[in-house]
Design a protein around this motif. Structure first.
Motif, PDB file in Angstrom:
ATOM      1  N   ASN A   1      37.772  26.392  52.071  1.00 30.15           N
ATOM      2  CA  ASN A   1      37.346  27.733  51.663  1.00 30.15           C
ATOM      3  C   ASN A   1      38.420  28.797  51.845  1.00 30.15           C
ATOM      4  OD1 ASN A   1      34.765  26.931  50.962  1.00 30.15           O
ATOM      5  ND2 ASN A   1      33.986  27.165  53.038  1.00 30.15           N
ATOM      6  N   VAL A   2      39.516  28.457  52.519  1.00 27.00           N
ATOM      7  CA  VAL A   2      40.469  29.473  52.960  1.00 27.00           C
ATOM      8  C   VAL A   2      41.029  30.278  51.807  1.00 27.00           C
ATOM      9  CG1 VAL A   2      42.732  29.801  54.004  1.00 27.00           C
ATOM     10  CG2 VAL A   2      41.064  28.319  55.115  1.00 27.00           C
ATOM     11  N   HIS A   3      41.351  29.615  50.708  1.00 34.04           N
ATOM     12  CA  HIS A   3      41.923  30.341  49.579  1.00 34.04           C
ATOM     13  C   HIS A   3      40.985  30.293  48.371  1.00 34.04           C
ATOM     14  CE1 HIS A   3      45.634  31.038  51.713  1.00 34.04           C
ATOM     15  NE2 HIS A   3      45.723  29.761  51.982  1.00 34.04           N
ATOM     16  N   ALA A   4      39.681  30.301  48.668  1.00 29.22           N
ATOM     17  CA  ALA A   4      38.706  30.285  47.580  1.00 29.22           C
ATOM     18  C   ALA A   4      38.837  31.549  46.735  1.00 29.22           C
ATOM     19  CB  ALA A   4      37.289  30.181  48.143  1.00 29.22           C
ATOM     20  N   ALA A   5      38.533  31.397  45.442  1.00 20.67           N
ATOM     21  CA  ALA A   5      38.615  32.549  44.548  1.00 20.67           C
ATOM     22  C   ALA A   5      37.550  33.567  44.932  1.00 20.67           C
ATOM     23  CB  ALA A   5      38.417  32.088  43.109  1.00 20.67           C
ATOM     24  N   PRO A   6      37.830  34.865  44.716  1.00 22.12           N
ATOM     25  CA  PRO A   6      36.822  35.885  45.016  1.00 22.12           C
ATOM     26  C   PRO A   6      35.624  35.720  44.107  1.00 22.12           C
ATOM     27  CG  PRO A   6      38.664  36.854  43.823  1.00 22.12           C
ATOM     28  CD  PRO A   6      39.068  35.456  44.186  1.00 22.12           C
ATOM     29  N   PRO A   7      34.438  36.169  44.559  1.00 25.55           N
ATOM     30  CA  PRO A   7      33.247  36.061  43.721  1.00 25.55           C
ATOM     31  C   PRO A   7      33.372  36.926  42.479  1.00 25.55           C
ATOM     32  CG  PRO A   7      32.821  37.450  45.624  1.00 25.55           C
ATOM     33  CD  PRO A   7      34.166  36.843  45.830  1.00 25.55           C
ATOM     34  N   ALA A   8      32.654  36.525  41.450  1.00 24.94           N
ATOM     35  CA  ALA A   8      32.687  37.288  40.205  1.00 24.94           C
ATOM     36  C   ALA A   8      32.035  38.644  40.411  1.00 24.94           C
ATOM     37  CB  ALA A   8      31.967  36.517  39.112  1.00 24.94           C
ATOM     38  N   ALA A   9      32.487  39.621  39.620  1.00 27.15           N
ATOM     39  CA  ALA A   9      31.913  40.964  39.699  1.00 27.15           C
ATOM     40  C   ALA A   9      30.408  40.893  39.489  1.00 27.15           C
ATOM     41  CB  ALA A   9      32.554  41.867  38.662  1.00 27.15           C
ATOM     42  N   GLY A  10      29.671  41.532  40.379  1.00 28.18           N
ATOM     43  CA  GLY A  10      28.224  41.558  40.265  1.00 28.18           C
ATOM     44  C   GLY A  10      27.513  40.417  40.951  1.00 28.18           C
ATOM     45  N   SER A  11      28.250  39.373  41.347  1.00 30.58           N
ATOM     46  CA  SER A  11      27.611  38.255  42.035  1.00 30.58           C
ATOM     47  C   SER A  11      27.392  38.598  43.504  1.00 30.58           C
ATOM     48  CB  SER A  11      28.476  36.998  41.918  1.00 30.58           C
ATOM     49  OG  SER A  11      29.720  37.184  42.564  1.00 30.58           O
ATOM     50  N   LYS A  12      26.421  37.935  44.104  1.00 30.50           N
ATOM     51  CA  LYS A  12      26.124  38.182  45.515  1.00 30.50           C
ATOM     52  C   LYS A  12      27.126  37.463  46.416  1.00 30.50           C
ATOM     53  CE  LYS A  12      21.146  38.910  44.992  1.00 30.50           C
ATOM     54  NZ  LYS A  12      19.792  38.518  45.479  1.00 30.50           N
TER      55      LYS A  12
ATOM     56  N   GLY B   1      38.312  30.673  57.361  1.00 28.33           N
ATOM     57  CA  GLY B   1      38.556  31.193  56.018  1.00 28.33           C
ATOM     58  C   GLY B   1      37.650  32.314  55.588  1.00 28.33           C
ATOM     59  N   MET B   2      37.052  33.034  56.550  1.00 27.77           N
ATOM     60  CA  MET B   2      36.105  34.086  56.209  1.00 27.77           C
ATOM     61  C   MET B   2      36.744  35.472  56.227  1.00 27.77           C
ATOM     62  SD  MET B   2      33.502  32.317  55.674  1.00 27.77           S
ATOM     63  CE  MET B   2      33.669  30.527  55.772  1.00 27.77           C
ATOM     64  N   HIS B   3      36.274  36.346  55.346  1.00 25.00           N
ATOM     65  CA  HIS B   3      36.505  37.772  55.494  1.00 25.00           C
ATOM     66  C   HIS B   3      35.581  38.255  56.606  1.00 25.00           C
ATOM     67  CE1 HIS B   3      38.700  37.951  51.655  1.00 25.00           C
ATOM     68  NE2 HIS B   3      37.734  37.190  51.151  1.00 25.00           N
ATOM     69  N   ILE B   4      36.005  39.268  57.358  1.00 25.92           N
ATOM     70  CA  ILE B   4      35.149  39.714  58.456  1.00 25.92           C
ATOM     71  C   ILE B   4      35.031  41.233  58.516  1.00 25.92           C
ATOM     72  CG2 ILE B   4      35.541  37.687  59.909  1.00 25.92           C
ATOM     73  CD1 ILE B   4      37.465  39.353  61.593  1.00 25.92           C
ATOM     74  N   HIS B   5      33.838  41.651  58.924  1.00 25.55           N
ATOM     75  CA  HIS B   5      33.626  43.013  59.403  1.00 25.55           C
ATOM     76  C   HIS B   5      33.619  42.896  60.917  1.00 25.55           C
ATOM     77  CE1 HIS B   5      31.974  47.097  59.721  1.00 25.55           C
ATOM     78  NE2 HIS B   5      31.259  46.595  60.713  1.00 25.55           N
ATOM     79  N   LEU B   6      34.567  43.536  61.573  1.00 25.01           N
ATOM     80  CA  LEU B   6      34.732  43.416  63.024  1.00 25.01           C
ATOM     81  C   LEU B   6      34.404  44.744  63.681  1.00 25.01           C
ATOM     82  CD1 LEU B   6      35.693  41.830  65.518  1.00 25.01           C
ATOM     83  CD2 LEU B   6      38.023  42.587  64.987  1.00 25.01           C
ATOM     84  N   ASP B   7      33.384  44.734  64.538  1.00 24.31           N
ATOM     85  CA  ASP B   7      33.011  45.996  65.154  1.00 24.31           C
ATOM     86  C   ASP B   7      34.030  46.409  66.201  1.00 24.31           C
ATOM     87  OD1 ASP B   7      31.381  48.305  65.447  1.00 24.31           O
ATOM     88  OD2 ASP B   7      29.662  47.076  64.907  1.00 24.31           O
TER      89      ASP B   7
END
Length: 364
Positions: A23-34, A123-129
């Motif tokens: 998953n590390v270099h997976a393509a970004p989700p399509a516009a409008g997808s969840k 391979g995740m994007h994160i929101h880090l508090d």
């Protein structure tokens, strides 16, 4: 303070690591997808609010589950709002969820960076508090790992998406205020005995745990300071060790910024403020998150006239909705995050110095 290492967290199995690596270099989700997202941790003071924000954006996010370093905490959390109905799973199960792309990290402060490292490695994007732990070098290592894997770290500094601060940042960056010479900011409250006990675990006190929001805003408009002078009072010593009355002076070539954090103030919330003055104008935001702004300009800029005007700027959605709306755009590749690694590292170093903590400057 007790430092938690990665060994104190459950070890990811070799099979899980192999599947996550894909998953590390997976393509970004399509516009409008969840975007599939999970949350790790319910112990941070913002944890419930962040989950509420994510679940209020069902067109952007699909919440796959809730995990915690202590699974019992997650099991208790799903019995109450805003976690009701979520699947509880281990950290490894969450990170191994097919299609998972993002994680909100909302643990105790001591666990934030080690947990975030697990997410980045997976391979995740994160929101880090906030704040990003008590070690600058550990946070720098996390940022370097995110850069290597081309993953986003969005820090949870809540003032970034407040409409009054969005106006401030625009005014500062577009030169409406001229040469900025002065910033004065304050963030306080009257801490209960229970809160005092909780915050006493942080050597840096309220400046570290709360006023980091203010420091992020100062660095956004002025950059990293040349010098930081920290003054700390522990007014209830020796009964408790909480640093409850603090002042930091951030020194710049032509400007000074003062940041106060006071947990002894019964009128702390209504007195919270952020003021900026320069050769071309001034802005006062008070109370801090109210959207109430006094804007003074020596000349007109766009819709804003010369002279002083009072503005009431209303936020769309909840306190944290703007953070996750923006994060979705970043993950989809529609934009870059405004606050880059250099900024986040400068903020964290400044927070540590302002709180009177020793800073390890060895960065990767």
């Amino acid at each position: 303070m007790t430092k938690l290492t990665r060994r104190q967290f459950t070890t990811t199995t070799a099979a899980a690591v192999a599947s996550l690596a894909a998953n590390v270099h997976a393509a970004p989700p399509a516009a409008g997808s969840k975007i599939k997202i999970g949350q790790i941790g319910t112990s941070h003071s913002h944890a419930a609010g962040k989950m509420q924000a994510i679940r209020s954006l069902p067109d952007m996010y699909e919440v796959v589950g809730l995990a915690d370093v202590d699974i019992d905490l997650a099991n208790k959390a799903v019995q109450r709002k805003p976690y009701e109905g979520l699947s509880v799973m281990s950290i490894e199960q969450l990170l191994n969820t097919p299609g998972l792309q993002a994680v909100a990290v909302e643990t105790h402060v001591q666990q934030l960076v080690p947990t975030a490292k697990q997410c980045i490695d997976a391979g995740m994007h994160i929101h880090l508090d906030k704040p990003a732990g008590e070690s600058l070098s550990a946070f720098a290592e996390l940022c370097a790992a995110a850069d290597e894997k081309q993953r986003t770290i969005q820090m949870g500094y809540m003032l970034r998406y407040n409409p009054a601060f969005e106006l401030l940042f625009q005014a500062a960056h577009e030169g409406w205020l001229g040469e900025i010479y002065e910033v004065d900011a304050m963030m306080g409250k009257l801490a209960s005995p229970a809160l005092r006990r909780d915050l006493a675990q942080y050597e840096g006190g309220g400046m570290f745990e709360l006023a980091c929001h203010l420091i992020d805003a100062v660095v956004t408009i002025l950059g990293k300071p040349d010098e930081v002078i920290a003054l700390t009072k522990r007014t209830q010593a020796p009964q408790d060790t909480f640093a409850d009355n603090q002042l930091a002076v951030l020194d710049y070539p032509k400007a000074t910024a003062t940041v106060r954090c006071n947990h002894l103030d019964p009128f702390g919330f209504p007195r919270r403020r952020f003021q900026v003055a320069g050769s071309g104008g001034a802005i006062e935001i008070k109370p801090l998150e109210s959207g109430e702004v006094d804007l003074s300009l020596t000349q007109a800029h766009g819709q804003f006239k010369k002279g002083t005007q009072h503005l009431s700027l209303k936020r769309t959605g909840g306190r944290y909705d703007g953070e996750f709306t923006d994060l979705a755009k970043v993950i989809r590749g529609e934009k870059q995050l405004t606050w880059d690694r250099k900024h986040d590292l400068a903020v964290h170093e400044t927070v540590l110095r302002a709180a009177g903590l020793t800073v390890n400057v060895d960065q990767p």
